[in-house]
Design a protein around this motif. Structure first.
Motif, PDB file in Angstrom:
ATOM      1  N   SER A  21      31.668  45.666  37.981  1.00 35.37           N
ATOM      2  CA  SER A  21      32.423  44.901  36.925  1.00 35.37           C
ATOM      3  C   SER A  21      32.482  45.849  35.840  1.00 35.37           C
ATOM      4  O   SER A  21      31.966  46.821  35.585  1.00 35.37           O
ATOM      5  CB  SER A  21      31.963  43.691  36.732  1.00 35.37           C
ATOM      6  OG  SER A  21      30.799  43.706  35.629  1.00 35.37           O
ATOM      7  N   PRO A  22      33.425  45.422  34.712  1.00 33.94           N
ATOM      8  CA  PRO A  22      33.524  46.285  33.572  1.00 33.94           C
ATOM      9  C   PRO A  22      32.432  46.450  32.787  1.00 33.94           C
ATOM     10  O   PRO A  22      31.962  47.253  31.883  1.00 33.94           O
ATOM     11  CB  PRO A  22      34.696  45.639  32.879  1.00 33.94           C
ATOM     12  CG  PRO A  22      35.319  44.725  33.629  1.00 33.94           C
ATOM     13  CD  PRO A  22      34.370  44.308  34.666  1.00 33.94           C
ATOM     14  N   ASN A  23      31.448  45.433  33.168  1.00 38.67           N
ATOM     15  CA  ASN A  23      30.095  45.371  32.078  1.00 38.67           C
ATOM     16  C   ASN A  23      28.867  45.919  32.943  1.00 38.67           C
ATOM     17  O   ASN A  23      27.899  46.054  32.213  1.00 38.67           O
ATOM     18  CB  ASN A  23      29.828  43.961  31.850  1.00 38.67           C
ATOM     19  CG  ASN A  23      31.031  43.231  30.966  1.00 38.67           C
ATOM     20  OD1 ASN A  23      31.584  43.973  29.916  1.00 38.67           O
ATOM     21  ND2 ASN A  23      31.423  42.021  31.368  1.00 38.67           N
ATOM     22  N   ALA A 112      48.804  52.557  34.525  1.00 37.37           N
ATOM     23  CA  ALA A 112      47.600  51.631  33.742  1.00 37.37           C
ATOM     24  C   ALA A 112      46.652  51.423  34.738  1.00 37.37           C
ATOM     25  O   ALA A 112      46.874  50.914  35.891  1.00 37.37           O
ATOM     26  CB  ALA A 112      48.400  50.487  32.911  1.00 37.37           C
ATOM     27  N   ILE A 113      45.433  51.425  34.246  1.00 39.07           N
ATOM     28  CA  ILE A 113      44.291  51.070  35.013  1.00 39.07           C
ATOM     29  C   ILE A 113      43.657  49.720  34.417  1.00 39.07           C
ATOM     30  O   ILE A 113      43.402  49.857  33.051  1.00 39.07           O
ATOM     31  CB  ILE A 113      43.179  52.282  35.039  1.00 39.07           C
ATOM     32  CG1 ILE A 113      43.894  53.314  35.716  1.00 39.07           C
ATOM     33  CG2 ILE A 113      42.153  51.726  35.973  1.00 39.07           C
ATOM     34  CD1 ILE A 113      43.231  54.609  35.396  1.00 39.07           C
ATOM     35  N   MET A 114      43.309  48.783  35.266  1.00 30.55           N
ATOM     36  CA  MET A 114      42.771  47.255  34.596  1.00 30.55           C
ATOM     37  C   MET A 114      41.843  47.016  35.453  1.00 30.55           C
ATOM     38  O   MET A 114      41.840  47.114  36.948  1.00 30.55           O
ATOM     39  CB  MET A 114      43.701  46.292  34.465  1.00 30.55           C
ATOM     40  CG  MET A 114      43.167  45.102  33.678  1.00 30.55           C
ATOM     41  SD  MET A 114      44.570  43.885  33.498  1.00 30.55           S
ATOM     42  CE  MET A 114      45.148  44.330  31.972  1.00 30.55           C
ATOM     43  N   PHE A 115      40.511  46.609  35.055  1.00 32.01           N
ATOM     44  CA  PHE A 115      39.571  46.092  35.709  1.00 32.01           C
ATOM     45  C   PHE A 115      39.791  45.007  36.501  1.00 32.01           C
ATOM     46  O   PHE A 115      40.453  44.153  36.027  1.00 32.01           O
ATOM     47  CB  PHE A 115      38.058  46.009  35.034  1.00 32.01           C
ATOM     48  CG  PHE A 115      37.402  47.332  34.697  1.00 32.01           C
ATOM     49  CD1 PHE A 115      36.454  47.711  35.747  1.00 32.01           C
ATOM     50  CD2 PHE A 115      37.495  48.150  33.472  1.00 32.01           C
ATOM     51  CE1 PHE A 115      35.855  49.040  35.334  1.00 32.01           C
ATOM     52  CE2 PHE A 115      36.780  49.069  33.434  1.00 32.01           C
ATOM     53  CZ  PHE A 115      36.115  49.751  34.346  1.00 32.01           C
ATOM     54  N   MET A 116      39.540  44.677  37.759  1.00 32.33           N
ATOM     55  CA  MET A 116      39.927  43.429  38.606  1.00 32.33           C
ATOM     56  C   MET A 116      39.707  42.352  37.865  1.00 32.33           C
ATOM     57  O   MET A 116      40.385  41.496  37.757  1.00 32.33           O
ATOM     58  CB  MET A 116      39.243  43.404  39.915  1.00 32.33           C
ATOM     59  CG  MET A 116      40.214  42.670  40.906  1.00 32.33           C
ATOM     60  SD  MET A 116      41.659  43.483  41.240  1.00 32.33           S
ATOM     61  CE  MET A 116      42.652  41.695  41.455  1.00 32.33           C
ATOM     62  N   ASP A 117      38.344  42.162  37.223  1.00 32.34           N
ATOM     63  CA  ASP A 117      37.939  40.816  36.271  1.00 32.34           C
ATOM     64  C   ASP A 117      39.010  40.681  35.134  1.00 32.34           C
ATOM     65  O   ASP A 117      39.442  39.547  35.095  1.00 32.34           O
ATOM     66  CB  ASP A 117      36.666  41.050  35.917  1.00 32.34           C
ATOM     67  CG  ASP A 117      35.726  40.910  37.329  1.00 32.34           C
ATOM     68  OD1 ASP A 117      35.941  40.268  38.268  1.00 32.34           O
ATOM     69  OD2 ASP A 117      34.408  41.325  36.948  1.00 32.34           O
TER      70      ASP A 117
END
Length: 280
Positions: A21-23, A112-117
């Motif tokens: 995840s992003p975290n 653009a790139i976005m974390f799935m969460d």
């Protein structure tokens, strides 16, 4: 077909775990951010995921637009010099369903790139707004999340693939219902029809339109600022403190983008890193 995610449910989403995840590695990323937030000290990385995580934490706080953090692919190219490795890492992270990549309408090579969460949170907000307007749309959004997103990792999808994606697809029951459901996805901002081929759709980030307008204007403003200088250059540390009039995004966001796209190059000097308009 890839294992689907559960439909919209706070209890089911809480139980579902994803690979990363992003975290993840948050301690190291946030610690680095706290110690030094300047672009010059956080410009170059050797690890794609760490670069993405840090840029996510540094995403500008926007006043009038509510959006989850996203990173431009050009920004990633500015920080990780091996572009081939970046592309490989992105493909791997997409397959692991850690993130998604979206084609933007601001330029031919803008992604653009976005974390799935984060994307699912953005999608959830769009779904809530759509449900307020149409009480019969819940099933199509659940279908989209459960079947389409986990299995279709590309930036686009064609019409036939969309309506025949699964034997249990809600969009395969007939012409009228099919068009109605696709229209719901488009109105929610989850799909955008391609202009050159109406049978193709881009996957899109809901409610991002105002930010994209600011992205285009902010690029022009930063380049104009440098072009007005005698040598079309400025210390990165000074340029980073500039407040933009035409973009809700901060200068650091635009500088990473412009450096990665090759419109600005950096030169190391005795007084610090210099940002210069590229003449190549």
């Amino acid at each position: 077909m890839a294992e689907p995610w559960p439909p919209y449910s706070s209890s089911s989403r809480g139980k579902k775990k994803r690979p990363r995840s992003p975290n993840d590695d948050a301690t190291s990323s946030q610690g680095r951010t706290e110690n030094s937030t300047s672009l010059e000290d956080n410009l170059i990385f050797s690890d794609t995921l760490i670069a993405l995580q840090l840029m996510r934490t540094q995403f500008p706080k926007l006043e009038k637009v509510v959006t989850q953090p996203f990173i431009l692919q050009s920004q990633l190219y500015s920080s990780v010099k091996d572009r081939t490795q970046v592309d490989r890492d992105l493909e791997s992270l997409k397959k692991d369903r850690v993130l998604r990549v979206f084609k933007l309408n601001t330029g031919q090579d803008d992604h653009a790139i976005m974390f799935m969460d984060d994307y699912l949170k953005q999608m959830e907000s769009a779904v809530r707004r759509s449900k307020g307007k149409n009480q019969d749309c819940s099933e199509v959004f659940e279908w989209f999340e459960k079947y389409v997103l986990p299995s279709k990792l590309d930036v686009s999808i064609d019409h036939l693939e969309l309506v025949s994606f699964s034997q249990c697809s809600l969009l395969s029951h007939g012409g009228d219902a099919r068009d109605k459901h696709i229209t719901l996805l488009m109105n929610a901002g989850l799909l955008t029809r391609q202009l050159i081929d109406p049978n193709m759709y881009w996957f899109s980030i809901p409610s991002i339109g105002p930010i994209l307008k600011g992205l285009t204007q902010g690029r022009k403003e930063v380049l104009s600022l440098l072009n007005r200088r005698k040598y079309k250059e400025m210390l990165l540390s000074s340029l980073e403190k500039t407040r933009l009039r035409l973009s809700p995004l901060d200068v650091r966001f635009h500088l990473r983008d412009l450096i990665g796209s090759g419109q600005i190059k950096t030169v190391q000097t005795a007084t610090g890193l210099l940002a210069r308009v590229s003449t190549d």
